[in-house]
Design a protein around this motif. Structure first.
Motif, PDB file in Angstrom:
ATOM      1  N   PHE A 178       0.852  -1.187   0.000  1.00  0.00           N
ATOM      2  CA  PHE A 178       0.000   0.000   0.000  1.00  0.00           C
ATOM      3  C   PHE A 178       0.887   1.236   0.000  1.00  0.00           C
ATOM      4  O   PHE A 178       1.722   1.418   0.882  1.00  0.00           O
ATOM      5  CB  PHE A 178      -0.916  -0.016   1.229  1.00  0.00           C
ATOM      6  N   LEU A 179       0.685   2.077  -1.000  1.00  0.00           N
ATOM      7  CA  LEU A 179       1.477   3.296  -1.150  1.00  0.00           C
ATOM      8  C   LEU A 179       0.546   4.502  -1.217  1.00  0.00           C
ATOM      9  O   LEU A 179      -0.638   4.368  -1.535  1.00  0.00           O
ATOM     10  CB  LEU A 179       2.302   3.241  -2.441  1.00  0.00           C
ATOM     11  N   THR A 180       1.106   5.668  -0.930  1.00  0.00           N
ATOM     12  CA  THR A 180       0.358   6.908  -1.110  1.00  0.00           C
ATOM     13  C   THR A 180       1.100   7.787  -2.107  1.00  0.00           C
ATOM     14  O   THR A 180       2.323   7.751  -2.187  1.00  0.00           O
ATOM     15  CB  THR A 180       0.180   7.667   0.215  1.00  0.00           C
ATOM     16  N   PHE A 181       0.336   8.549  -2.848  1.00  0.00           N
ATOM     17  CA  PHE A 181       0.893   9.494  -3.820  1.00  0.00           C
ATOM     18  C   PHE A 181       0.489  10.894  -3.396  1.00  0.00           C
ATOM     19  O   PHE A 181      -0.676  11.149  -3.087  1.00  0.00           O
ATOM     20  CB  PHE A 181       0.371   9.192  -5.221  1.00  0.00           C
ATOM     21  N   ALA A 182       1.455  11.801  -3.381  1.00  0.00           N
ATOM     22  CA  ALA A 182       1.197  13.182  -2.974  1.00  0.00           C
ATOM     23  C   ALA A 182       1.326  14.120  -4.164  1.00  0.00           C
ATOM     24  O   ALA A 182       2.175  13.935  -5.025  1.00  0.00           O
ATOM     25  CB  ALA A 182       2.189  13.596  -1.894  1.00  0.00           C
ATOM     26  N   TYR A 183       0.464  15.110  -4.167  1.00  0.00           N
ATOM     27  CA  TYR A 183       0.568  16.201  -5.138  1.00  0.00           C
ATOM     28  C   TYR A 183       0.144  17.475  -4.408  1.00  0.00           C
ATOM     29  O   TYR A 183      -0.622  17.415  -3.448  1.00  0.00           O
ATOM     30  CB  TYR A 183      -0.293  15.937  -6.374  1.00  0.00           C
ATOM     31  N   PRO A 184       0.664  18.632  -4.807  1.00  0.00           N
ATOM     32  CA  PRO A 184       0.371  19.866  -4.071  1.00  0.00           C
ATOM     33  C   PRO A 184      -1.070  20.340  -4.281  1.00  0.00           C
ATOM     34  O   PRO A 184      -1.496  20.544  -5.407  1.00  0.00           O
ATOM     35  CB  PRO A 184       1.364  20.875  -4.634  1.00  0.00           C
ATOM     36  N   THR A 185      -1.796  20.465  -3.166  1.00  0.00           N
ATOM     37  CA  THR A 185      -3.161  20.986  -3.231  1.00  0.00           C
ATOM     38  C   THR A 185      -3.511  21.844  -2.028  1.00  0.00           C
ATOM     39  O   THR A 185      -4.549  22.491  -2.043  1.00  0.00           O
ATOM     40  CB  THR A 185      -4.209  19.856  -3.286  1.00  0.00           C
ATOM     41  N   ARG A 235      -3.004  17.492 -15.746  1.00  0.00           N
ATOM     42  CA  ARG A 235      -2.102  16.735 -16.626  1.00  0.00           C
ATOM     43  C   ARG A 235      -0.725  16.581 -15.976  1.00  0.00           C
ATOM     44  O   ARG A 235      -0.127  15.507 -16.029  1.00  0.00           O
ATOM     45  CB  ARG A 235      -1.973  17.408 -17.987  1.00  0.00           C
ATOM     46  N   ASP A 236      -0.231  17.634 -15.342  1.00  0.00           N
ATOM     47  CA  ASP A 236       1.061  17.555 -14.653  1.00  0.00           C
ATOM     48  C   ASP A 236       0.997  16.572 -13.491  1.00  0.00           C
ATOM     49  O   ASP A 236       1.924  15.796 -13.263  1.00  0.00           O
ATOM     50  CB  ASP A 236       1.495  18.929 -14.145  1.00  0.00           C
ATOM     51  N   CYS A 237      -0.116  16.591 -12.768  1.00  0.00           N
ATOM     52  CA  CYS A 237      -0.290  15.633 -11.674  1.00  0.00           C
ATOM     53  C   CYS A 237      -0.315  14.201 -12.217  1.00  0.00           C
ATOM     54  O   CYS A 237       0.274  13.294 -11.630  1.00  0.00           O
ATOM     55  CB  CYS A 237      -1.570  15.926 -10.902  1.00  0.00           C
ATOM     56  N   GLY A 238      -0.975  14.020 -13.342  1.00  0.00           N
ATOM     57  CA  GLY A 238      -1.006  12.698 -13.974  1.00  0.00           C
ATOM     58  C   GLY A 238       0.372  12.238 -14.411  1.00  0.00           C
ATOM     59  O   GLY A 238       0.726  11.071 -14.240  1.00  0.00           O
TER      60      GLY A 238
END
Length: 82
Positions: free
Chosen positions: A39-46, A61-64
Motif C-alpha cells: 500500500f502506497l500513497t501518492f502526494a501532489y500539491p493541493t 495533466r502535470d499531476c497525472g
C-alpha cells in the motif's frame, strides 16, 4: 507469488496522511499479507495554505505525469496495480 500494489491518492486541500488510518487497518488484516500486498500513497500539491502567490496548483495533466513517474519508480515489480 504475485504482488498487488494499491496507490491511495488524497483529495483537494489534503495530504497522503489522510490515508494512514485506513492503510494501518489493511496492514493488520491477515487477508492482506505484506508479501502479497503493498500500500502506497501518492502526494501532489493541493493545500491552499502551503501555496504561495508565486506558486500555483499544477494542472491535472502535470499531476497525472507525476503519478505515472511515481508508478514507474515504485511499482515496476507489481503484478497488479490499483
Amino acid at each position: 507469488m504475485s504482488l498487488t500494489t494499491a496507490i491511495f491518492v488524497h483529495g483537494f486541500n489534503s495530504s497522503p496522511d489522510v490515508w494512514n488510518p485506513f492503510i494501518d487497518r489493511l496492514t493488520l488484516d491477515k487477508d492482506f499479507p505484506p508479501e502479497r500486498y503493498r500500500f502506497l500513497t501518492f502526494a501532489y500539491p493541493t493545500r491552499i495554505l502551503e501555496l504561495s502567490l508565486a506558486r500555483r496548483i499544477p494542472p491535472i495533466r502535470d499531476c497525472g505525469d507525476e503519478l505515472a513517474n511515481f508508478i514507474k519508480l515504485h511499482c515496476a515489480d507489481a503484478d497488479a496495480l490499483f
